[in-house]
Design an enzyme around this catalytic site. Sequence first.
Site, PDB file in Angstrom:
ATOM      1  N   ALA A  65      84.677  28.507  -7.750  1.00 42.44           N
ATOM      2  CA  ALA A  65      84.125  27.232  -7.292  1.00 42.44           C
ATOM      3  C   ALA A  65      82.668  27.131  -7.729  1.00 42.44           C
ATOM      4  CB  ALA A  65      84.222  27.154  -5.769  1.00 42.44           C
ATOM      5  N   GLY A 105      87.884  31.027  -7.030  1.00 46.79           N
ATOM      6  CA  GLY A 105      88.852  29.953  -7.233  1.00 46.79           C
ATOM      7  C   GLY A 105      89.545  30.054  -8.581  1.00 46.79           C
ATOM      8  N   GLU A 108      92.273  32.420  -7.938  1.00 44.80           N
ATOM      9  CA  GLU A 108      93.185  31.745  -6.994  1.00 44.80           C
ATOM     10  C   GLU A 108      94.050  30.714  -7.710  1.00 44.80           C
ATOM     11  OE1 GLU A 108      89.878  30.917  -4.286  1.00 44.80           O
ATOM     12  OE2 GLU A 108      91.105  31.808  -2.704  1.00 44.80           O
ATOM     13  N   GLU A 128      83.981  36.208  -3.310  1.00 44.70           N
ATOM     14  CA  GLU A 128      83.398  35.287  -2.337  1.00 44.70           C
ATOM     15  C   GLU A 128      82.572  35.996  -1.266  1.00 44.70           C
ATOM     16  OE1 GLU A 128      86.371  35.187  -3.613  1.00 44.70           O
ATOM     17  OE2 GLU A 128      87.008  33.132  -4.001  1.00 44.70           O
TER      18      GLU A 128
HETATM   19  N1  T1G Z   1      78.920  28.263  -9.626  1.00 45.05           N
HETATM   20  C1  T1G Z   1      77.816  27.681 -10.163  1.00 45.05           C
HETATM   21  N2  T1G Z   1      77.093  28.223 -11.169  1.00 45.05           N
HETATM   22  C2  T1G Z   1      77.507  29.407 -11.642  1.00 45.05           C
HETATM   23  C3  T1G Z   1      78.649  30.072 -11.122  1.00 45.05           C
HETATM   24  C4  T1G Z   1      79.362  29.441 -10.068  1.00 45.05           C
HETATM   25  N3  T1G Z   1      80.472  29.976  -9.561  1.00 45.05           N
HETATM   26  N4  T1G Z   1      78.786  31.241 -11.799  1.00 45.05           N
HETATM   27  C5  T1G Z   1      77.784  31.291 -12.693  1.00 45.05           C
HETATM   28  N5  T1G Z   1      77.026  30.205 -12.598  1.00 45.05           N
HETATM   29  C6  T1G Z   1      75.865  29.879 -13.430  1.00 45.05           C
HETATM   30  C7  T1G Z   1      74.709  30.823 -13.163  1.00 45.05           C
HETATM   31  O1  T1G Z   1      73.944  30.361 -12.065  1.00 45.05           O
HETATM   32  C8  T1G Z   1      73.952  30.751 -14.475  1.00 45.05           C
HETATM   33  O2  T1G Z   1      73.258  29.503 -14.466  1.00 45.05           O
HETATM   34  C9  T1G Z   1      75.070  30.618 -15.512  1.00 45.05           C
HETATM   35  O3  T1G Z   1      76.218  30.112 -14.785  1.00 45.05           O
HETATM   36  C10 T1G Z   1      75.449  31.938 -16.143  1.00 45.05           C
HETATM   37  O4  T1G Z   1      75.722  32.822 -15.071  1.00 45.05           O
HETATM   38  C11 T1G Z   1      87.364  28.432  -3.550  1.00 45.05           C
HETATM   39  C12 T1G Z   1      85.032  29.340  -2.588  1.00 45.05           C
HETATM   40  C13 T1G Z   1      80.845  34.616 -13.885  1.00 45.05           C
HETATM   41  C14 T1G Z   1      80.308  37.065 -13.775  1.00 45.05           C
HETATM   42  O5  T1G Z   1      81.153  34.146  -7.161  1.00 45.05           O
HETATM   43  O6  T1G Z   1      79.558  36.313 -10.926  1.00 45.05           O
HETATM   44  O7  T1G Z   1      85.391  30.376  -5.888  1.00 45.05           O
HETATM   45  O8  T1G Z   1      70.944  30.460 -14.783  1.00 45.05           O
HETATM   46  O9  T1G Z   1      73.882  34.430 -15.670  1.00 45.05           O
HETATM   47  O10 T1G Z   1      75.850  37.304 -16.329  1.00 45.05           O
HETATM   48  O11 T1G Z   1      87.837  30.631  -2.971  1.00 45.05           O
HETATM   49  O12 T1G Z   1      78.052  34.195 -13.227  1.00 45.05           O
HETATM   50  O13 T1G Z   1      72.261  29.631 -16.733  1.00 45.05           O
HETATM   51  O14 T1G Z   1      71.395  27.993 -15.010  1.00 45.05           O
HETATM   52  O15 T1G Z   1      75.648  35.017 -13.953  1.00 45.05           O
HETATM   53  O16 T1G Z   1      77.630  36.252 -17.831  1.00 45.05           O
HETATM   54  C15 T1G Z   1      83.340  32.597  -6.660  1.00 45.05           C
HETATM   55  C16 T1G Z   1      79.811  33.878  -9.636  1.00 45.05           C
HETATM   56  C17 T1G Z   1      82.723  31.301  -6.231  1.00 45.05           C
HETATM   57  C18 T1G Z   1      81.327  34.021  -9.525  1.00 45.05           C
HETATM   58  C19 T1G Z   1      79.099  35.556 -15.350  1.00 45.05           C
HETATM   59  N6  T1G Z   1      82.870  32.966  -7.974  1.00 45.05           N
HETATM   60  N7  T1G Z   1      79.368  34.058 -10.994  1.00 45.05           N
HETATM   61  O17 T1G Z   1      77.967  36.403 -15.368  1.00 45.05           O
HETATM   62  O18 T1G Z   1      76.252  34.842 -16.399  1.00 45.05           O
HETATM   63  S1  T1G Z   1      83.228  30.835  -4.612  1.00 45.05           S
HETATM   64  C20 T1G Z   1      81.750  33.717  -8.107  1.00 45.05           C
HETATM   65  C21 T1G Z   1      79.242  35.307 -11.526  1.00 45.05           C
HETATM   66  C22 T1G Z   1      84.874  30.448  -4.817  1.00 45.05           C
HETATM   67  C23 T1G Z   1      87.039  29.855  -3.853  1.00 45.05           C
HETATM   68  C24 T1G Z   1      85.656  30.235  -3.579  1.00 45.05           C
HETATM   69  C25 T1G Z   1      78.698  35.388 -12.917  1.00 45.05           C
HETATM   70  C26 T1G Z   1      79.765  35.663 -13.965  1.00 45.05           C
HETATM   71  P1  T1G Z   1      71.879  29.402 -15.312  1.00 45.05           P
HETATM   72  P2  T1G Z   1      75.296  34.350 -15.213  1.00 45.05           P
HETATM   73  P3  T1G Z   1      76.897  36.269 -16.567  1.00 45.05           P
END
Ligand code: T1G
Length: 702
Positions: A65, A105, A108, A128
């Site tokens: 998400a 997500g 999921e 999450e």
């Molecule tokens: N949402 C918004 N922005 C995100 C994002 C996300 N999920 N993931 C990454 N970004 C942005 C980040 O801020 C950065 O922005 C750019 O992408 C590159 O990220 C319904 C509720 C995927 C392993 O927790 O772990 O799903 O600085 O530098 O090192 O059940 O990003 O360039 O402006 O980290 O290659 C669950 C979080 C969400 C994954 C990649 N998902 N992201 O790492 O790049 S909750 C997460 C990461 C959810 C559902 C629930 C990592 C990455 P900017 P980066 P990276």
Amino acid sequence: MTDAPVVRLEKDGDIALIIVNYPPVNALGPGVSDGIIECLNRANGDPGVKAMVLMGDGRSFIAGADIRGFGTGRKRPPIGSRTYDVLDASPKPVVAAIHGYALGGGLENAMACHYRIAVPSAKVGLPEVQIGILPGGGGTQRLPRLAGVQVALDMITSGRHVPAPEALTFGILDEVLPQGADLRSSAVAYARKIAAVRPLPRVRDKSATADPGVFEAMRKSIARKARNQLAPYHCIAAVEASVTLPFDEGIAKEAALFAELENSDEAKALRYAFFAEREVAKIPDLPVGVEPHDFHIPAVIGAGTMGGGIAMAFADFGYDVKIMDATRDALDRGMEKIRNNYATSVKRGSLKQEEMEKRLARIHPVGGYEDLRDCDLVVEAVFERMDVKKPVFEKLDEVLGPQAFLYSNSSALDLDELAGVTKRPERVAGTHFFSPANVMKLLEVVRPPRASFETVATAMALGRKIGKVSAIAGNTDGFVANRSRAPFNSEMVILLEEGCLPEQVDKVMVDFGYPMGPFAVGDLAGLDISAEGRKRRAAANPNYRKLPIADTLVEMGRLGQKTGAGWYRYEKGDRTPHPDPEVAAIIKRIAAEMGVPQKTFTDQEILRRLLFSSVNEACKILEEGKAYRTSDVDVMWLHGFGFPRYRGGLFFWADGIGVREVYNQIAAWHQQYGDRWAPSKLLRDLAESGTSFREAKPAPFV
Ligand code: T1G
């Protein structure tokens, strides 16, 4: 951003491809979920389509998400009409084709598909909990059905990313493609192969079973790490529902538990930390086109605790690294300590023997400067005195090629003065590691005024390449982390003069969420190290507030764990700190000699005396232009000092109290204790203007 659709439908014969294109990581941002549903409906409505593939453009499948959407009150679709529901209900099979990441997500959605295939380098996970929530798209109900309850509990309460080959063994994936296989064509072929298979394999039709005791056992096993937090326990409760409730009721239970977390303080703080860690990597005034230089032959000068740990940090991430010290004997001792450190990890089971050997083989002890001629990057980690470091830099400057970068691991010294002894001040900067250097994630990159942007950018990239969180600090005594921490280190000892005991202060800080109390940490690092810092500050500032209790312990040779006694007493071979009546007596005697009125303290006063003193100092650092952002300071406190992540960071936590209240309390202590509590100008301005720390605008970086 181009106006290309965030989700598009393509066809390859009788196979439809639903392709997400929402850079940089295909988060489920605005329009993505709706786009998936729309494409799915079109493909299901097309008689020429027999099966579908769901995949991502660019570097990843779906990373979850859009975290930026949380806490904004953004309406979410009702259960039954989310992608996780409609994929599941599709009359035609959908194959999730995964590369890069399928997280949150993303996974999921993949588990709501009928099949899942991935390239070997892909990673899947439900992280999450790391942002203070739980999988809200069916993950807590499908993963136990797909991979079993124990795997689901481990993955969901840790949030770890699971490599594709491991995910295959868990049953999360149906196939991992051969190395180098093309994902798109393989997915189309796979879809064509299963197109006619009925009944459609829906994860929701499987059942999850478990011995009821596993949930209680999980709660016990996470208790220490999950202290003061809600999300990890809600994760367990949601997974438990996958065993005790029918699927749809389990989904409802998951949604209810998710709703309790989304706007919790813990979730807000963890979301803040997530984005702060990405902001900190950016150098706001970096000229366009300046790129970090790659390095191939790093070296570490100094094989002591820090130098050895730094060499290990390089080796842990696959780099061959040279290491040298002033004498062969010191070098041998250093190598012995490195070997013992790895052996301890092997004994603990966190490192395999063969991996230990591989890492040790990457650390090359060398006899002298002549052996460093081919090095392109050197980290100096000799004793923290300018008269020891300067000759090292002079010598390095002499033997190394002109392009080599010279970094110092100094924790406080003037790096511009150090750069001045070389003919290449523009290639000198600080790479300040935190002890133990192979464990602590913070790398403070100190930017003295003459350092070039390449030098700073290369140091920032160096940190990332060896698993660190790099953060830029200005060239000021103690830089940003240690300078903002210095008043905390003083206040904790002054509290003893006023009637506290080390164990009382440590308990307050551990209850707040630190893994260790500050006195126990001092004993771990060695009380002589902090004594050096006090000596230097006292010499530079006649008004420096001396700490006779701390100085007395050092004069008595009570240096901490390494001498079996410091603030605490230690049994031989045991690191457990034991309160020491001898220390209590010393405190009492010195407090009496100083004539300090004794008092009792509430936990809140102890906590605020320590942390507010650092908030005030950090404000001074920002107003002097020695840090880019308040959130950078927070990242340093999270990764340099173990500040509890679910409280966001020093400034984020202080914002929770409010700038005005923080200012008023500091102003009151200023009246009571004098200048050391004089409120910084920035703090006063923020309080008067009602501006939060997060909105604070630091002075331009100098
Ligand atoms: N949402 C918004 N922005 C995100 C994002 C996300 N999920 N993931 C990454 N970004 C942005 C980040 O801020 C950065 O922005 C750019 O992408 C590159 O990220 C319904 C509720 C995927 C392993 O927790 O772990 O799903 O600085 O530098 O090192 O059940 O990003 O360039 O402006 O980290 O290659 C669950 C979080 C969400 C994954 C990649 N998902 N992201 O790492 O790049 S909750 C997460 C990461 C959810 C559902 C629930 C990592 C990455 P900017 P980066 P990276």
